[in-house]
Structures are given as C-alpha cells and as structure tokens.
Design a protein around this motif. Structure first.
Motif, PDB file in Angstrom:
ATOM      1  N   ASN A  35     -60.898  50.015  54.757  1.00  0.00           N
ATOM      2  CA  ASN A  35     -60.379  50.186  56.187  1.00  0.00           C
ATOM      3  C   ASN A  35     -61.425  49.589  57.176  1.00  0.00           C
ATOM      4  O   ASN A  35     -61.453  49.663  58.331  1.00  0.00           O
ATOM      5  CB  ASN A  35     -59.812  50.906  56.285  1.00  0.00           C
ATOM      6  CG  ASN A  35     -58.945  50.817  57.767  1.00  0.00           C
ATOM      7  OD1 ASN A  35     -59.049  49.844  57.781  1.00  0.00           O
ATOM      8  ND2 ASN A  35     -57.764  51.541  57.021  1.00  0.00           N
ATOM      9  N   PRO A  37     -61.077  46.984  59.284  1.00  0.00           N
ATOM     10  CA  PRO A  37     -60.907  47.237  61.296  1.00  0.00           C
ATOM     11  C   PRO A  37     -61.238  48.940  61.719  1.00  0.00           C
ATOM     12  O   PRO A  37     -61.665  48.574  62.617  1.00  0.00           O
ATOM     13  CB  PRO A  37     -58.910  47.413  61.346  1.00  0.00           C
ATOM     14  CG  PRO A  37     -58.389  46.190  60.301  1.00  0.00           C
ATOM     15  CD  PRO A  37     -59.322  46.419  59.129  1.00  0.00           C
ATOM     16  N   LEU A  38     -61.354  49.608  60.802  1.00  0.00           N
ATOM     17  CA  LEU A  38     -61.578  51.415  61.055  1.00  0.00           C
ATOM     18  C   LEU A  38     -63.194  51.210  61.580  1.00  0.00           C
ATOM     19  O   LEU A  38     -63.390  51.791  62.316  1.00  0.00           O
ATOM     20  CB  LEU A  38     -61.133  51.989  60.509  1.00  0.00           C
ATOM     21  CG  LEU A  38     -61.516  53.526  60.581  1.00  0.00           C
ATOM     22  CD1 LEU A  38     -60.782  53.926  61.718  1.00  0.00           C
ATOM     23  CD2 LEU A  38     -60.941  54.636  59.465  1.00  0.00           C
ATOM     24  N   ARG A  40     -64.922  48.974  61.657  1.00  0.00           N
ATOM     25  CA  ARG A  40     -65.567  47.962  62.821  1.00  0.00           C
ATOM     26  C   ARG A  40     -65.310  48.800  64.479  1.00  0.00           C
ATOM     27  O   ARG A  40     -66.363  48.935  64.996  1.00  0.00           O
ATOM     28  CB  ARG A  40     -64.185  46.747  63.066  1.00  0.00           C
ATOM     29  CG  ARG A  40     -65.056  45.192  62.117  1.00  0.00           C
ATOM     30  CD  ARG A  40     -66.456  44.579  62.081  1.00  0.00           C
ATOM     31  NE  ARG A  40     -66.522  44.141  60.985  1.00  0.00           N
ATOM     32  CZ  ARG A  40     -67.513  44.770  60.118  1.00  0.00           C
ATOM     33  NH1 ARG A  40     -67.825  45.778  60.015  1.00  0.00           N
ATOM     34  NH2 ARG A  40     -67.934  43.268  59.059  1.00  0.00           N
ATOM     35  N   GLU A  41     -64.003  49.374  64.111  1.00  0.00           N
ATOM     36  CA  GLU A  41     -63.685  50.196  66.030  1.00  0.00           C
ATOM     37  C   GLU A  41     -65.183  51.631  65.290  1.00  0.00           C
ATOM     38  O   GLU A  41     -65.311  51.941  66.426  1.00  0.00           O
ATOM     39  CB  GLU A  41     -62.730  50.787  65.273  1.00  0.00           C
ATOM     40  CG  GLU A  41     -62.380  52.018  66.542  1.00  0.00           C
ATOM     41  CD  GLU A  41     -61.106  52.301  66.681  1.00  0.00           C
ATOM     42  OE1 GLU A  41     -60.845  53.608  67.415  1.00  0.00           O
ATOM     43  OE2 GLU A  41     -59.414  52.238  65.920  1.00  0.00           O
ATOM     44  N   ARG A  42     -65.746  52.000  64.614  1.00  0.00           N
ATOM     45  CA  ARG A  42     -66.160  52.920  64.266  1.00  0.00           C
ATOM     46  C   ARG A  42     -68.208  52.254  64.366  1.00  0.00           C
ATOM     47  O   ARG A  42     -68.750  53.061  65.416  1.00  0.00           O
ATOM     48  CB  ARG A  42     -66.174  53.934  63.126  1.00  0.00           C
ATOM     49  CG  ARG A  42     -64.973  55.232  62.949  1.00  0.00           C
ATOM     50  CD  ARG A  42     -65.534  55.208  61.843  1.00  0.00           C
ATOM     51  NE  ARG A  42     -64.080  56.227  61.335  1.00  0.00           N
ATOM     52  CZ  ARG A  42     -63.097  56.894  60.422  1.00  0.00           C
ATOM     53  NH1 ARG A  42     -63.706  56.939  59.609  1.00  0.00           N
ATOM     54  NH2 ARG A  42     -62.463  57.264  60.999  1.00  0.00           N
ATOM     55  N   GLU A  43     -67.373  51.166  64.118  1.00  0.00           N
ATOM     56  CA  GLU A  43     -69.294  50.618  64.368  1.00  0.00           C
ATOM     57  C   GLU A  43     -70.001  50.123  65.631  1.00  0.00           C
ATOM     58  O   GLU A  43     -70.333  50.417  66.292  1.00  0.00           O
ATOM     59  CB  GLU A  43     -69.579  49.264  63.959  1.00  0.00           C
ATOM     60  CG  GLU A  43     -69.718  49.749  61.739  1.00  0.00           C
ATOM     61  CD  GLU A  43     -69.456  47.974  61.635  1.00  0.00           C
ATOM     62  OE1 GLU A  43     -70.440  47.619  59.979  1.00  0.00           O
ATOM     63  OE2 GLU A  43     -68.342  46.979  62.028  1.00  0.00           O
ATOM     64  N   GLN A  44     -68.621  49.899  66.362  1.00  0.00           N
ATOM     65  CA  GLN A  44     -69.146  49.556  68.237  1.00  0.00           C
ATOM     66  C   GLN A  44     -69.081  50.903  68.881  1.00  0.00           C
ATOM     67  O   GLN A  44     -69.867  51.137  69.325  1.00  0.00           O
ATOM     68  CB  GLN A  44     -67.557  49.251  68.337  1.00  0.00           C
ATOM     69  CG  GLN A  44     -67.168  48.483  70.131  1.00  0.00           C
ATOM     70  CD  GLN A  44     -68.454  47.470  70.394  1.00  0.00           C
ATOM     71  OE1 GLN A  44     -68.689  46.362  69.815  1.00  0.00           O
ATOM     72  NE2 GLN A  44     -69.513  47.935  71.598  1.00  0.00           N
ATOM     73  N   LYS A  45     -68.322  52.444  68.530  1.00  0.00           N
ATOM     74  CA  LYS A  45     -68.310  53.331  68.906  1.00  0.00           C
ATOM     75  C   LYS A  45     -69.603  53.856  68.594  1.00  0.00           C
ATOM     76  O   LYS A  45     -70.691  54.984  69.800  1.00  0.00           O
ATOM     77  CB  LYS A  45     -67.484  53.672  68.376  1.00  0.00           C
ATOM     78  CG  LYS A  45     -65.725  54.399  69.197  1.00  0.00           C
ATOM     79  CD  LYS A  45     -64.927  55.479  68.542  1.00  0.00           C
ATOM     80  CE  LYS A  45     -63.907  54.807  68.597  1.00  0.00           C
ATOM     81  NZ  LYS A  45     -62.550  55.970  68.593  1.00  0.00           N
ATOM     82  N   ARG A  67     -68.035  62.721  64.985  1.00  0.00           N
ATOM     83  CA  ARG A  67     -68.241  60.854  63.922  1.00  0.00           C
ATOM     84  C   ARG A  67     -69.000  61.312  63.299  1.00  0.00           C
ATOM     85  O   ARG A  67     -69.152  60.622  62.457  1.00  0.00           O
ATOM     86  CB  ARG A  67     -69.161  60.187  65.631  1.00  0.00           C
ATOM     87  CG  ARG A  67     -67.721  59.551  66.193  1.00  0.00           C
ATOM     88  CD  ARG A  67     -68.786  59.430  67.403  1.00  0.00           C
ATOM     89  NE  ARG A  67     -67.828  58.881  68.766  1.00  0.00           N
ATOM     90  CZ  ARG A  67     -67.996  57.915  69.411  1.00  0.00           C
ATOM     91  NH1 ARG A  67     -69.208  57.581  69.937  1.00  0.00           N
ATOM     92  NH2 ARG A  67     -66.856  57.139  70.688  1.00  0.00           N
TER      93      ARG A  67
END
Length: 337
Positions: A35, A37-38, A40-45, A67
């Motif tokens: 996934n 988009p998911l 990328r979101e977790r990478e940023q966090k 996490r």
C-alpha cells in the motif's frame, strides 16, 4: 515452515530476485500487500520521529512501540534499527574503533571463513564466493571476535550480521551486532547455550498455561523444546519465518526486547498444534518434528496474520518475569548452582 533458502536449494538465480534480494524461486514469501500511500505516510512519521529520537524514546515510547508493531517502512528500517538498538550511539562514541579491530588478528578467522558460504547463499549480496557481501560479513564477524574474545564467534551470529548487512554498511552493522549481543542476547552464544535453554523453558511454560493440551501432546511425543527451537533463538527466526515476517518481528524485537522472541516461539507452537486434527496426524516424534519444521501451512506464517497472533497473546510483562524467574531457579537447581 522452513523458509531458509540455505536448506531448500543452493541455486541463486539473479533473474528472479524479490525486493529483498533473494531468489524468489527459493524463497518463501508471506504474500503481504503493498500500500504505497500508507507507506509514504508512515515514512513521514518515522522521519520526524527519528529527527527527535531522544525525545521520542524518553517521552513518547508508547508511540514508538505502536509504530514498531505496525511495521517500520523498509526505506527507514536501517536508521530505525540503529536507533532502537543503540548501534548508532555506540558508533558515535567509538570513532575509528571498527577499523582498529580489523587490523588485529583473530583466532576465529578460519572458522568464520568456512561459514561465509552458508549464510543467505540465495541472497544477491552473499551469493558470490569471495564477493563484496561475503567480504563485509567476514569483516563484521572478525571484528566482533576481537572485540569480545570471551564469546568469539558462533555460527548463528552470521545470520544476525547478514540481515544487518542487507540494510547497512559494515561498520554500522558491526555496532548493531555489538548492541544485540550485549543488550538483547547476553548468554545466547556462551558455552552450553544456557540463556537459550532458559528462554526455551519459559516458552514451554507459557504454552502450558495457554493451551495445556499442546503441552501434554509435546510431552507424550518426547518433544523437548531444545530439539526444535535452538535455531529459532540463535538466528532470531531468520531461518524460520518468511522474510517479510522476519523483518516485522525484528522491528518489534529491537523495540521491546527478547520477550518478543519467546512470544514468537509460543505463537508458532499455538499455530502449529491448536487444531486437534493436526495433533492426531502427528502421531509420532518424526511426524511432529517434520510438521513443525517444514510443513506449517503458509497462511499461518503470513506477515500480518502471524504478527497479529503474536501481539494478541495474553502474556503480561509481570507474567513473563515471574515465569522467567521460576524457570531460572529450576535451571540453577539442575545445574547445581
């Protein structure tokens, strides 16, 4: 259940590599979804959290643990593992030490050299005899044998060094190995493997509490835990589970400690033998050990399923500690201490 390419086929096919660098024809995949988009979101966090790591670990550990349990983005796994285990700090406070160690002779050099070709031989990094991967693996293991002469070298250590080298350069891998051996796995590679025997007994006791039928079944088969779980613990499941599951397990292990390895063993046994029909089919020692080592249904080991089962275990830290102390007392009595 045996996903280790070393025990399935010695063939390395550069035309069939998966995203982790293994020949897919010889590698068990967990079939996990992708996934973007998911991710990328977790990478940023994770990127933000790593920038403020000391604060995160001191004041927001629950967030870090949550996490890690969800899975660290692979693109940041090297940085996260180094931060979690303390390898980054060790390297920072020991500039030049790795290179100094490489200049010293080790009594373990010949033994390490002989074992190089046995480590992840269907992975692109280690497939070539005398190639860069094997050379880096030799450096890490040789340096450690000099750094900690009391332990020196044990074959299972190559699996730990190897997985680290898949993600990071040799010096970073070395300091992470130092952290693993001192903080997470003390005594695992000592003579007699007493620390592993202790954790195996803790695992047995927890299984007995959760599902006594499995415990009785294994006892009737004469199935001692040391017959099947030494490799689990020595290699931290790198030769046992599908690779995606291995990485997820390490994410949690490096955050929460060795109790995760014990819980993983409990999870495998519960998944393997909770079904009474499976226990009936495993009518003798040979059939049982073969099923446990080689024939577990793949869906039971799939990344998300296995990790969810592990995290759903009702084993509190208090229970883990009490069981550990109880089994330690029994082991000391057996050893006459």
């Amino acid at each position: 259940m045996e996903s280790d390419p070393e025990n399935r086929s010695s063939e390395y096919d550069p035309k069939s590599l998966n995203k982790y660098g293994f020949s897919t024809s010889n590698m068990m995949s967990s079939g996990s979804s992708y996934n973007l988009p998911l991710i990328r979101e977790r990478e940023q966090k994770w990127f933000e959290m790593l920038k403020n790591w000391d604060h995160s670990m001191t004041y927001e550990y629950d967030k870090v643990r949550r996490r890690c349990r969800k899975g660290i983005p692979h693109s940041l796994r090297a940085a996260a593992w180094r931060a979690l285990c303390g390898g980054a700090d060790l390297q920072k406070h020991n500039p030049g030490r790795f290179e100094e160690l490489l200049k010293e002779e080790s009594t373990w050099s010949a033994t390490i050299e002989k074992d190089l070709h046995r480590t992840y031989k269907t992975h692109e990094l280690f497939a070539e005899k005398g190639g860069m991967g094997q050379a880096e693996l030799f450096k890490v293991l040789q340096a450690y044998s000099v750094y900690n002469p009391k332990v020196g070298y044990c074959q299972g250590m190559s699996s730990l060094a190897g997985i680290l080298l898949m993600l990071m350069p040799a010096e970073q891998a070395f300091w992470c190995l130092v952290a693993l051996m001192s903080k997470y796995l003390p005594g695992y590679y000592s003579e007699g493997l007493l620390a592993i025997q202790l954790d195996a007994k803790v695992m047995e006791s927890l299984v007995k509490d959760i599902n006594p039928e499995i415990s009785v079944f294994l006892e009737r088969q004469g199935m001692q835990s040391t017959f099947y779980c030494i490799d689990w613990y020595m290699c931290v499941y790198t030769r046992t589970l599908p690779w995606e599951t291995v990485l997820r397990l390490w994410d949690i292990f490096l955050c929460e400690g060795v109790k995760v390895l014990i819980k993983a063993g409990v999870t495998i046994l519960l998944l393997a033998f909770s079904d009474k029909h499976v226990r009936e089919r495993c009518s003798n020692f040979g059939k049982t050990i073969k099923y446990l080592k080689y024939r577990l249904p793949q869906q039971l080991l799939q990344e998300d399923y296995f990790i969810n089962e592990l995290l759903s275990l009702q084993i509190s830290d208090k229970k883990m500690k009490e069981t550990h102390l109880s089994q330690l007392a029994k082991l000391k009595e057996i050893c006459g201490q």
